[in-house]
Design a protein around this motif. Structure first.
Motif, mmCIF file in Angstrom:
data_model
loop_
_atom_site.group_PDB
_atom_site.id
_atom_site.type_symbol
_atom_site.label_atom_id
_atom_site.label_comp_id
_atom_site.label_asym_id
_atom_site.label_seq_id
_atom_site.Cartn_x
_atom_site.Cartn_y
_atom_site.Cartn_z
ATOM 1 N N PRO A 166 -12.895 -1.343 2.560
ATOM 2 C CA PRO A 166 -13.109 -2.333 1.493
ATOM 3 C C PRO A 166 -14.157 -1.846 0.509
ATOM 4 O O PRO A 166 -15.198 -1.322 0.901
ATOM 5 C CB PRO A 166 -13.591 -3.584 2.249
ATOM 6 N N PHE A 167 -13.856 -2.020 -0.768
ATOM 7 C CA PHE A 167 -14.807 -1.640 -1.809
ATOM 8 C C PHE A 167 -14.512 -2.454 -3.058
ATOM 9 O O PHE A 167 -13.364 -2.550 -3.494
ATOM 10 C CB PHE A 167 -14.689 -0.145 -2.150
ATOM 11 N N SER A 168 -15.559 -3.037 -3.612
ATOM 12 C CA SER A 168 -15.392 -3.751 -4.884
ATOM 13 C C SER A 168 -16.740 -3.812 -5.589
ATOM 14 O O SER A 168 -17.774 -3.434 -5.025
ATOM 15 C CB SER A 168 -14.876 -5.182 -4.654
ATOM 16 N N MET A 169 -16.732 -4.313 -6.807
ATOM 17 C CA MET A 169 -17.970 -4.456 -7.574
ATOM 18 C C MET A 169 -19.033 -5.245 -6.809
ATOM 19 O O MET A 169 -20.224 -5.032 -6.994
ATOM 20 C CB MET A 169 -17.685 -5.197 -8.891
ATOM 21 N N ILE B 105 -10.548 8.257 -0.395
ATOM 22 C CA ILE B 105 -10.837 6.864 -0.064
ATOM 23 C C ILE B 105 -9.818 5.984 -0.770
ATOM 24 O O ILE B 105 -9.621 6.078 -1.986
ATOM 25 C CB ILE B 105 -12.266 6.462 -0.475
ATOM 26 N N LEU B 106 -9.161 5.144 0.030
ATOM 27 C CA LEU B 106 -8.251 4.135 -0.496
ATOM 28 C C LEU B 106 -9.029 2.829 -0.472
ATOM 29 O O LEU B 106 -9.335 2.305 0.609
ATOM 30 C CB LEU B 106 -6.995 4.019 0.383
ATOM 31 N N ALA B 107 -9.411 2.339 -1.634
ATOM 32 C CA ALA B 107 -10.238 1.129 -1.701
ATOM 33 C C ALA B 107 -9.346 -0.095 -1.563
ATOM 34 O O ALA B 107 -8.461 -0.322 -2.389
ATOM 35 C CB ALA B 107 -10.984 1.089 -3.027
ATOM 36 N N TYR B 108 -9.591 -0.866 -0.491
ATOM 37 C CA TYR B 108 -8.833 -2.121 -0.397
ATOM 38 C C TYR B 108 -9.716 -3.294 -0.808
ATOM 39 O O TYR B 108 -10.936 -3.199 -0.815
ATOM 40 C CB TYR B 108 -8.177 -2.310 0.971
ATOM 41 N N SER B 109 -9.051 -4.363 -1.227
ATOM 42 C CA SER B 109 -9.727 -5.537 -1.815
ATOM 43 C C SER B 109 -10.622 -5.157 -3.000
ATOM 44 O O SER B 109 -11.751 -5.641 -3.124
ATOM 45 C CB SER B 109 -10.550 -6.293 -0.760
ATOM 46 N N PRO B 110 -10.145 -4.284 -3.923
ATOM 47 C CA PRO B 110 -10.978 -3.929 -5.083
ATOM 48 C C PRO B 110 -11.194 -5.130 -6.007
ATOM 49 O O PRO B 110 -12.163 -5.167 -6.760
ATOM 50 C CB PRO B 110 -10.173 -2.828 -5.780
ATOM 51 N N LEU C 77 -9.512 -9.101 -17.050
ATOM 52 C CA LEU C 77 -10.648 -8.708 -16.210
ATOM 53 C C LEU C 77 -10.170 -7.933 -14.990
ATOM 54 O O LEU C 77 -10.755 -6.922 -14.610
ATOM 55 C CB LEU C 77 -11.419 -9.957 -15.758
ATOM 56 N N GLY C 78 -9.092 -8.411 -14.375
ATOM 57 C CA GLY C 78 -8.545 -7.728 -13.191
ATOM 58 C C GLY C 78 -8.180 -6.277 -13.486
ATOM 59 O O GLY C 78 -8.473 -5.380 -12.693
ATOM 60 N N GLN C 79 -7.564 -6.052 -14.635
ATOM 61 C CA GLN C 79 -7.186 -4.681 -15.017
ATOM 62 C C GLN C 79 -8.415 -3.811 -15.221
ATOM 63 O O GLN C 79 -8.452 -2.659 -14.786
ATOM 64 C CB GLN C 79 -6.335 -4.719 -16.289
ATOM 65 N N ILE D 134 -7.940 5.921 -4.731
ATOM 66 C CA ILE D 134 -6.856 4.955 -4.952
ATOM 67 C C ILE D 134 -7.420 3.544 -4.885
ATOM 68 O O ILE D 134 -8.307 3.269 -4.077
ATOM 69 C CB ILE D 134 -5.797 5.076 -3.800
ATOM 70 N N ALA D 135 -6.875 2.643 -5.702
ATOM 71 C CA ALA D 135 -7.169 1.209 -5.557
ATOM 72 C C ALA D 135 -5.898 0.510 -5.088
ATOM 73 O O ALA D 135 -4.827 0.704 -5.675
ATOM 74 C CB ALA D 135 -7.629 0.623 -6.881
ATOM 75 N N LEU D 136 -6.016 -0.262 -4.032
ATOM 76 C CA LEU D 136 -4.883 -1.046 -3.529
ATOM 77 C C LEU D 136 -4.913 -2.414 -4.194
ATOM 78 O O LEU D 136 -5.964 -3.077 -4.185
ATOM 79 C CB LEU D 136 -4.996 -1.235 -2.017
ATOM 80 N N ALA D 137 -3.802 -2.812 -4.764
ATOM 81 C CA ALA D 137 -3.762 -4.114 -5.434
ATOM 82 C C ALA D 137 -2.539 -4.893 -4.953
ATOM 83 O O ALA D 137 -1.421 -4.396 -5.023
ATOM 84 C CB ALA D 137 -3.713 -3.913 -6.946
ATOM 85 N N GLY D 138 -2.775 -6.084 -4.475
ATOM 86 C CA GLY D 138 -1.673 -6.936 -4.019
ATOM 87 C C GLY D 138 -1.145 -7.780 -5.159
ATOM 88 O O GLY D 138 -1.813 -7.964 -6.182
ATOM 89 N N ALA D 139 0.070 -8.284 -4.992
ATOM 90 C CA ALA D 139 0.665 -9.149 -6.010
ATOM 91 C C ALA D 139 1.652 -10.088 -5.337
ATOM 92 O O ALA D 139 2.368 -9.709 -4.416
ATOM 93 C CB ALA D 139 1.381 -8.316 -7.069
ATOM 94 N N ARG D 140 1.675 -11.343 -5.788
ATOM 95 C CA ARG D 140 2.594 -12.343 -5.226
ATOM 96 C C ARG D 140 3.940 -12.346 -5.948
ATOM 97 O O ARG D 140 4.914 -12.875 -5.448
ATOM 98 C CB ARG D 140 1.982 -13.742 -5.360
#
Length: 327
Positions: free
Chosen positions: A192-195, A215-220, A274-276, A290-296
């Motif tokens: 996990p990595f984010s601002m 590093i594959l950053a999840y929950s960016p 902002l998300g982008q 890499i940044a992992l990004a989920g989408a509904r």
């Protein structure tokens, strides 16, 4: 889209990778299967060739959705990243959590990475995904009851059999990575990595840079918090795990939104959300591949992928860094 190699491998994956946790519904207050399939297809159409999933996401549901979504796409044009080591159907290893499955039934989840369990899990994943190999196979969480060498000997066997191309880890610290490396070459660590969650910069990021591990950053996007769409009075759906997390309590939401207000002008300069902007900043960070990004749904998936189109100047990156450092 940009594509980046993992570690010292020849495996290239998209800098924005589709994260399929929410697609499985579990812990996210249900899912719409068709919407999730369309989201993956739409992101593929705009260059997102890599999808990260796991058996535990919806207890097989997410992997099935991924398998459905990639039908008809030439297998060498898509990279499947999945995991092992979280069992809801076997009471062995480290107890992880009490939970409920998508039907509302109680389940107990264990972290377990014994040899025979990994071989079994791989077979199940291949069936659900509708493929005969996995591009990146990752241990989901450390498991204290199984020696690390036993775990990675099993993965090594799967690589020898052609069922797995490359090995990675998730949620490992530097010491655990070094231990695993004695048995098998790792190409990546998914953490996990984010601002607003940068703990890995202390030890794990420097280790990965020094040893050429991606590093594959999840929950960016910090599970949606960094989109700016979460307010202090936000109402979560029944079964949404975020409601109880510290980052989703009113005080932290307010503090985060103040940070987002300060970086919003930069997003507006680039006609971006902002998300982008947050996704683009994430993959510009030292050591983050890499940044992992989920989408509904398809629209969210396409918006995430378009983060790659933003080109941030050194001055803009420094402005954001300074604000994040002061957070």
């Amino acid at each position: 889209m940009q594509y980046r190699k993992l570690g010292n491998s020849d495996l290239e994956i998209s800098a924005i990778t589709f994260g399929a946790w929410a697609a499985g519904g579990w812990m996210w207050g249900s899912t719409d299967r068709n919407d999730a399939i369309e989201a993956i297809k739409a992101s593929y159409d705009v260059g997102v060739s890599s999808i990260d999933t796991a058996p535990i996401y919806g207890q097989g549901t997410s992997e099935e959705i991924v398998g459905e979504a990639i039908k008809g796409i030439s297998r060498d044009k898509v990279q499947i990243l999945t995991k092992f080591g979280m069992r809801w159907d076997l009471a062995k290893g480290d107890f992880a959590m009490h939970s409920k499955n998508n039907d509302g039934q109680d389940i107990d989840v264990y972290k377990y990475a014994g040899k025979e369990s990994i071989i079994y899990e791989c077979e199940q994943s291949l069936k659900r995904l509708g493929t005969d190999y996995i591009d990146l196979y990752q241990i989901h969480w450390p498991n204290s009851t199984t020696p690390i060498d036993e775990t990675f000997e099993a993965v090594s066997r799967l690589i020898d059999q052609g069922k797995v191309r490359f090995a990675g880890v998730c949620n490992y610290n530097a010491q655990q990575m070094a231990e695993a490396e004695k048995t098998l070459n790792l190409v990546s660590n998914q953490i996990p990595f984010s601002m607003v969650n940068r703990g890995i910069e202390e030890e794990t990021v420097p280790y990965c840079i020094d040893h050429n591990k991606s590093i594959l950053a999840y929950s960016p996007l910090e599970r949606g918090l960094l989109t700016g769409k979460i307010t202090t009075d936000y109402k979560f759906q029944e079964g949404d795990h975020r409601a109880k997390l510290p980052h989703f309590q009113p005080e932290f939401i307010e503090k985060t939104n103040q940070l987002l207000d300060k970086i919003k002008p930069i997003a507006e300069n680039h006609n971006a959300s902002l998300g982008q902007l947050v996704l683009r900043w994430t993959i510009e960070r030292p050591g983050i591949t890499i940044a992992l990004a989920g989408a509904r749904n398809a629209e969210q998936a396409v918006q995430n992928a378009k983060a790659i189109d933003i080109s941030l100047s050194k001055e803009e990156l420094k402005t954001i860094d300074d604000l994040v450092n002061a957070f």
